[in-house]
Design a protein around this motif. Structure first.
Motif, short mmCIF file in Angstrom:
data_model
loop_
_atom_site.label_atom_id
_atom_site.label_comp_id
_atom_site.label_asym_id
_atom_site.label_seq_id
_atom_site.Cartn_x
_atom_site.Cartn_y
_atom_site.Cartn_z
N ASP A 108 55.93 49.27 31.81
CA ASP A 108 56.49 49.49 33.14
C ASP A 108 57.67 48.56 33.35
OD1 ASP A 108 57.03 49.69 35.92
OD2 ASP A 108 54.97 50.30 36.28
N SER A 109 58.82 49.13 33.69
CA SER A 109 60.04 48.33 33.82
C SER A 109 60.02 47.41 35.04
CB SER A 109 61.26 49.26 33.89
OG SER A 109 61.19 50.13 35.00
N ASP A 110 59.07 47.58 35.95
CA ASP A 110 58.93 46.62 37.05
C ASP A 110 58.82 45.20 36.52
OD1 ASP A 110 59.02 48.54 38.98
OD2 ASP A 110 56.89 48.48 39.48
N ASN A 111 58.27 45.04 35.32
CA ASN A 111 57.98 43.72 34.76
C ASN A 111 59.18 43.07 34.09
OD1 ASN A 111 55.22 44.05 35.48
ND2 ASN A 111 54.88 45.24 33.62
N TRP A 112 60.25 43.84 33.81
CA TRP A 112 61.35 43.26 33.02
C TRP A 112 62.74 43.81 33.35
CZ3 TRP A 112 63.02 47.66 30.65
CH2 TRP A 112 62.07 48.65 30.38
N LEU A 127 63.65 55.80 27.05
CA LEU A 127 62.84 55.63 28.25
C LEU A 127 61.38 55.35 27.89
CD1 LEU A 127 64.17 58.35 30.71
CD2 LEU A 127 64.76 55.92 30.60
N SER A 128 60.69 54.76 28.84
CA SER A 128 59.30 54.37 28.64
C SER A 128 58.36 55.57 28.73
CB SER A 128 58.89 53.33 29.68
OG SER A 128 57.54 52.98 29.56
N HIS A 129 57.30 55.51 27.93
CA HIS A 129 56.14 56.38 28.03
C HIS A 129 56.48 57.86 28.17
CE1 HIS A 129 52.08 57.78 29.31
NE2 HIS A 129 51.72 56.83 28.45
N HIS A 130 57.35 58.34 27.27
CA HIS A 130 57.54 59.78 27.07
C HIS A 130 58.05 60.52 28.30
CE1 HIS A 130 55.22 58.66 23.58
NE2 HIS A 130 54.23 58.29 24.37
N GLY A 131 58.73 59.80 29.20
CA GLY A 131 59.27 60.46 30.38
C GLY A 131 58.33 60.50 31.56
N HIS A 137 50.19 54.71 37.13
CA HIS A 137 50.50 53.37 36.61
C HIS A 137 50.15 53.27 35.13
CE1 HIS A 137 51.39 51.15 40.40
NE2 HIS A 137 50.74 52.18 40.91
N MET A 138 50.86 52.41 34.41
CA MET A 138 50.55 52.12 33.02
C MET A 138 49.33 51.20 32.95
SD MET A 138 52.82 53.79 31.27
CE MET A 138 52.54 54.99 32.58
N ASN A 139 48.56 51.32 31.86
CA ASN A 139 47.42 50.41 31.69
C ASN A 139 47.89 49.08 31.10
OD1 ASN A 139 47.54 50.66 28.82
ND2 ASN A 139 46.33 52.55 28.93
#
Length: 393
Positions: free
Chosen positions: A294-298, A311-315, A267-269
């Protein structure tokens, strides 16, 4: 020239992008580490300035060192906004600790010009204890960097978050149609802020408040001084970046289906999830920059297809799962150091991206999976591009 060029810069383990439009307007998204600025971004900005370009927006998605350190060095060298030494910058977007979190009501009542002696002594003790727990060379989060950046913006007269009434970059509407209608116009671009929202910012503020109460008691005091910045930096460095740990897959098992499910789904912090995610539209071209969030949020606010998706956080797999389920990109960008430090990108993420229909994937470095991916190109009908610094749209 095409309608726009995305300059996809090698940024070690960080992010650094410059979007150059055919009207000579540019947008910078993150600036990597200081060497990224010195070796890659600065020469590019000098070249763009010589072409008559200006930066209509510099966006720093969040305060991690691999996104902001180069931006600090750029502002120092660029000097006053009214007389820039490198290139003109019209606007800056950045949610720092001091211009965002500490402006909230729960913190404002605690602000003091001078912190009391008892808390000062306690701060010295806590700093010593934290310094023993954390390797300073590994700390990804920097409140000191955040303060330096905010001070440089103020001292040099840059327009910081001026498009927002409370000077905080956030999504305040929960409807795709309303977000499109209320898109912010800067130059000839229309920009939609997808994240953070108030909940993300509140979660980060709550985390900070709890850490401060744990260390200094319910009646703790706040200060803008550098020593408090250093203390807060140490506290937030305990919010460890998600690591990568996945099942090893040999070349003989080179089927993408075998790569699904190999991620630990870290998980992302809260710092990452409070980062800025934007959709940029220019002449019908849509670009999505996901930061490290985290794309769950948006993801529910996304449209069906983008010309470019960073893409988020370097893959890392977890923050991109919902994004890949919701939308597709004609070009997918994965900003990574080639797996030298953090083993980004994850096999699971690459398989999900390709199997969900994204056929053109770009990396700013060669990656450890290059051989296997190239061997599977014909089988799965995708294209991999490595270390191409200019992507024409």
């Amino acid at each position: 020239m095409s309608n726009c060029i995305v300059h996809f810069l090698p940024a070690k383990a960080g992010d650094c992008f410059v979007v150059e439009f055919d009207n000579r307007e540019c947008i910078i998204v993150d600036c990597g580490y200081k060497p990224t600025y010195e070796n890659e971004l600065k020469p590019l900005l000098i070249q763009l300035n010589q072409k008559g370009c200006r930066v209509i927006l510099m966006l720093i998605t969040h305060i991690d060192q691999d996104h902001i350190e180069g931006a600090i060095e750029f502002l120092r060298e660029n000097g006053p906004s009214s007389a820039p030494r490198i290139i003109k910058v019209d606007n800056i977007w950045f949610n720092g600790f001091f211009n965002t979190l500490f402006m909230r009501d729960e913190f404002q009542e605690r602000r003091r010009s001078v912190i009391g002696d008892l808390q000062k002594k306690r701060m010295e003790i806590v700093l010593g204890q934290l310094s023993m727990q954390i390797n300073a060379d590994d700390g990804p989060i920097s409140a000191v960097h955040s303060k330096s950046f905010e001070e440089l913006c103020a001292q040099n007269g840059y327009q910081l978050n001026m498009q927002f009434d409370d000077r905080v970059i956030k999504r305040s509407i929960d409807s795709r149609s309303h977000l499109v209608n209320d898109a912010i116009k800067i130059g000839d671009c229309r920009i939609i802020v997808l994240s953070p929202n108030e909940v993300s910012l509140e979660r980060l503020a709550h985390k900070l408040n709890i850490e401060l109460i744990k260390n200094f008691g319910i009646n703790y005091e706040l200060s803008d001084h550098v020593e408090f910045s250093l203390l807060f930096e140490r506290l937030m460095e305990l919010q460890i970046e998600p690591g990568i740990s996945e099942e090893y897959i040999s070349a003989s098992e080179a089927r993408l289906e075998h790569w699904i499910g190999t991620s630990t789904l870290a998980h992302m912090n809260d710092v990452n999830n409070a980062g800025i995610v934007t959709e940029i539209e220019y002449k019908g071209i849509r670009l999505l920059f996901a930061g490290d969030s985290d794309s769950d949020n948006w993801a529910k606010y996304l449209t069906d297809e983008y010309d470019v998706i960073k893409l988020s956080h370097h893959g890392t797999t977890k923050p991109n799962i919902t994004l890949l389920e919701k939308t597709k990109g004609k070009r997918i960008l994965v900003s990574t150091d080639g797996g030298k430090q953090n083993r980004h990108p994850e096999n699971d993420l690459l398989a999900r991206a390709i199997l969900s229909g994204n056929k053109n994937i770009y990396f700013n470095y060669e990656i450890r999976q290059k051989k296997e991916l190239l061997n599977m190109q014909d089988q799965y009908g995708y294209s991999m591009v490595f270390a191409q610094r200019q992507i024409e749209i």
